[in-house]
Write an enzyme that holds these catalytic residues in place. Sequence first.
Site, mmCIF file in Angstrom:
data_model
loop_
_atom_site.group_PDB
_atom_site.id
_atom_site.type_symbol
_atom_site.label_atom_id
_atom_site.label_comp_id
_atom_site.label_asym_id
_atom_site.label_seq_id
_atom_site.Cartn_x
_atom_site.Cartn_y
_atom_site.Cartn_z
ATOM 1 N N ASP A 231 0.859 -1.177 0.000
ATOM 2 C CA ASP A 231 0.000 0.000 0.000
ATOM 3 C C ASP A 231 0.897 1.229 0.000
ATOM 4 O O ASP A 231 2.048 1.171 0.445
ATOM 5 C CB ASP A 231 -0.892 -0.033 1.251
ATOM 6 C CG ASP A 231 -1.771 1.201 1.355
ATOM 7 O OD1 ASP A 231 -2.331 1.602 0.324
ATOM 8 O OD2 ASP A 231 -1.881 1.753 2.460
ATOM 9 N N ASP B 68 -1.766 -1.026 5.871
ATOM 10 C CA ASP B 68 -2.065 -0.481 7.196
ATOM 11 C C ASP B 68 -3.516 -0.092 7.401
ATOM 12 O O ASP B 68 -3.914 0.264 8.508
ATOM 13 C CB ASP B 68 -1.188 0.759 7.470
ATOM 14 C CG ASP B 68 -1.632 1.961 6.642
ATOM 15 O OD1 ASP B 68 -2.085 1.747 5.490
ATOM 16 O OD2 ASP B 68 -1.526 3.097 7.128
ATOM 17 N N ASP C 157 -7.008 -2.413 3.252
ATOM 18 C CA ASP C 157 -5.964 -3.410 2.973
ATOM 19 C C ASP C 157 -6.285 -4.774 3.578
ATOM 20 O O ASP C 157 -5.630 -5.770 3.255
ATOM 21 C CB ASP C 157 -4.609 -2.944 3.548
ATOM 22 C CG ASP C 157 -4.127 -1.654 2.909
ATOM 23 O OD1 ASP C 157 -4.255 -1.523 1.684
ATOM 24 O OD2 ASP C 157 -3.630 -0.779 3.642
#
Length: 764
Positions: free
Chosen positions: A457, A655, A659
Amino acid sequence: MKHTYTIGGMTCGHCRSSVEKALNAIEGIHATVTLDPPVAIIRMDKHIPTEVLQDALSKVGDYTIEIAQNVSHNNNPDHVEMNSMHQGHDHTGMSIPLEHGHQNHDHAGGHMAHMGNLKQKFWISLIAAIPIILFSPMMGMKLPFTLSFEGSYWVVLLLASFLYFYGGWPFLTGAIGELKTKNPAMMTLISMGITVSYIYSVYAFVSNYILQVPGHRMDFFWELATLIVIMLLGHWIEMKAVGNAGNALQKMAELLPGSAHLVQPDGSINDVPLQQIQEGQHVMVKAGEKVPADGKVISGETSVNESMVTGEAKAIKKNEGTTVIGGSVNGSGSIVIEVTGTGESGYLAQVMKLVGQAQQEKSRAESISDKVAKGLFYIALIVGITAFIVWYIIDKDINIALERMVTVFIIACPHALGLAIPLVVARSTSLGATHGLLIRNRNALEKAKDISVVTMDKTGTLTEGNFRVSVVKSLSDRWSDADILKTMAAMEVHSNHPLAVGILDKAKEYKTDIPKAENVTLISGTGLSGTVSGQEAKIVTAAYLDKNAILYDKSLFNDLAGKGNSISYLLINNEVAGLIAQGDQIKPEAKRTVEELHKENITPVMLTGDNEASAKSVAERVGINDVFASLLPENKEKVILEYQHKGKTIMMVGDGVNDAPALARADIGVAIGAGTDVAIDSADVILVKSNPYDIIHFLSLAKNTSNKMVQNLWWGAGYNIIAIPLAAGVLAPVGIILSPAIGAVLMSVSTVIVAINALMLRMK
């Protein structure tokens, strides 16, 4: 009807599979069972009492099933109502077992409760084993001293019987589950060893002391006691090392508030429990509150922080006609929304469904120790039965044939095998913890060596995740940088725009004296205008400057925008006086992390919900070539699935809530420690320091750990390649036979070697 139940007694993927199959065998039920958390989400065509579910599970093992705690009941005491989050259910229609404050140890399904049971079982079993070890010889080995008294053999028999059924129960029920699924592994191998030891020893006891048949028959009570105690110890060590499992689904559900401000047709407002909200109703969301459901803004204006859900670093401006997501946090304005999604149609509910499905499939992974145990089980079974038949044919003595078979079965389940992996896992998790790595799933250590793609990410993983002022710059000799900041801050006091927050925070950080702005008005779609210190001032965008043919440094703009910044210009008396750039800052370790991945021939890939321009800007600066932008949670998961279908082994690092499905789906999920609880609970590994370079540290530790696991399995079970055939008597024609006593010595030596080898594990 869909309800959630807490499952007790599951210790491995085979247990999960056994429970799921047993529940799905009941007519009218569709069950999904996860190991972490240990729950069953069950759809019922009609109401089925918990007693029926319990009966089904009792037939396949020592499992318990209970309705998720703190739920309300209707007239049917066994039926679960949809309740508020404060009563252990989410508001999306998915029931979640909720822990208030500390974990509820009354529910055996909890990881800590199960570990506590193992600890208690180990200590009680150890106490029972000590007299057996003292009064019973090791595989017939004659020691220089003997502890016994009149009737001591009865004490040994009684304690061994207690130990077999009490200490051995987790292994026996686990074996039943494995055999039900036709997939024998560690539990079956251990059960074979302790069952054969116990039954043959009882046979020897009856022959020697009750029937007093001529000739002494050797018992294996010593092996029974030590095998159970060591296997319990190994299992306890491993569970303690891995630590308490979180509940990602619960944490996700907690993103929603417990109630909502329902706007009535007459304009009055009533607070109602969230589960009563329906699509089409109007709900008010006050400043600072969580948005209770997906909806469309019908009145009001505000900014909404959706980073917990979408991963976007900055707050998003919302006005009439725009959509909001349940679980996001409202800014300084109040809005009224028309609800468009509740229950299973809501955004969070869909994300939760993806996480649950991915966790379920992931829990089916087979560990290296299970594979070894499965091989040993089949080898021992074949060799042991063959040895019995051959020896009986040759000697016509069933006692000799039985002893050979029993020796093979017992030697096939070495004590060291129970400690081979747990000791390495304990050492590895301890090392990892000292370096900021929390390992929650030991299978991640085994899979790491095969990683070929690391998907990451952007926001919070490669960048700091804070949308803040990065540049304050005067573009006129008449104004200083400080003047630019305080003038823009004076006007932004009157705004609820997301960029205003960053400017005001910067002014507060520098302890700037903010002057008073007057006549501040909104320039639609552009910015603000007003009067500050007697000067006409405007905060505008580059598009406004272009439209009004106002000159500015476009190369400077392109440079700042290319780094992912949003730029606001300050006009004073219609002249460009300065600018402020705001953006998410790249973590200093991000580029070095990507470089190391390239050196290891691992492909780094960016998966982000952010826009493509911002994503590519960050990717170029850190060295990532493969970028997927503007992704929803299900899109991230699909990208990972596509890589997996190509035969790639994937690590996902993230995080945010968005996700979570990808973290659960990836072969190894790695969560940034500063991320959301949902992401952390969906992951196998947590980077406590939120440092992306710890990905490299984990890969190094995992590689060394995997090597130690293989070494320990060879030391713990490898000697069976020689010991099993010798115990069976393949070299008996030339006078070589492995006696039970020598077999016992070999097992003891291998146990010591395994322990020492585990302690030699290093980070690099």
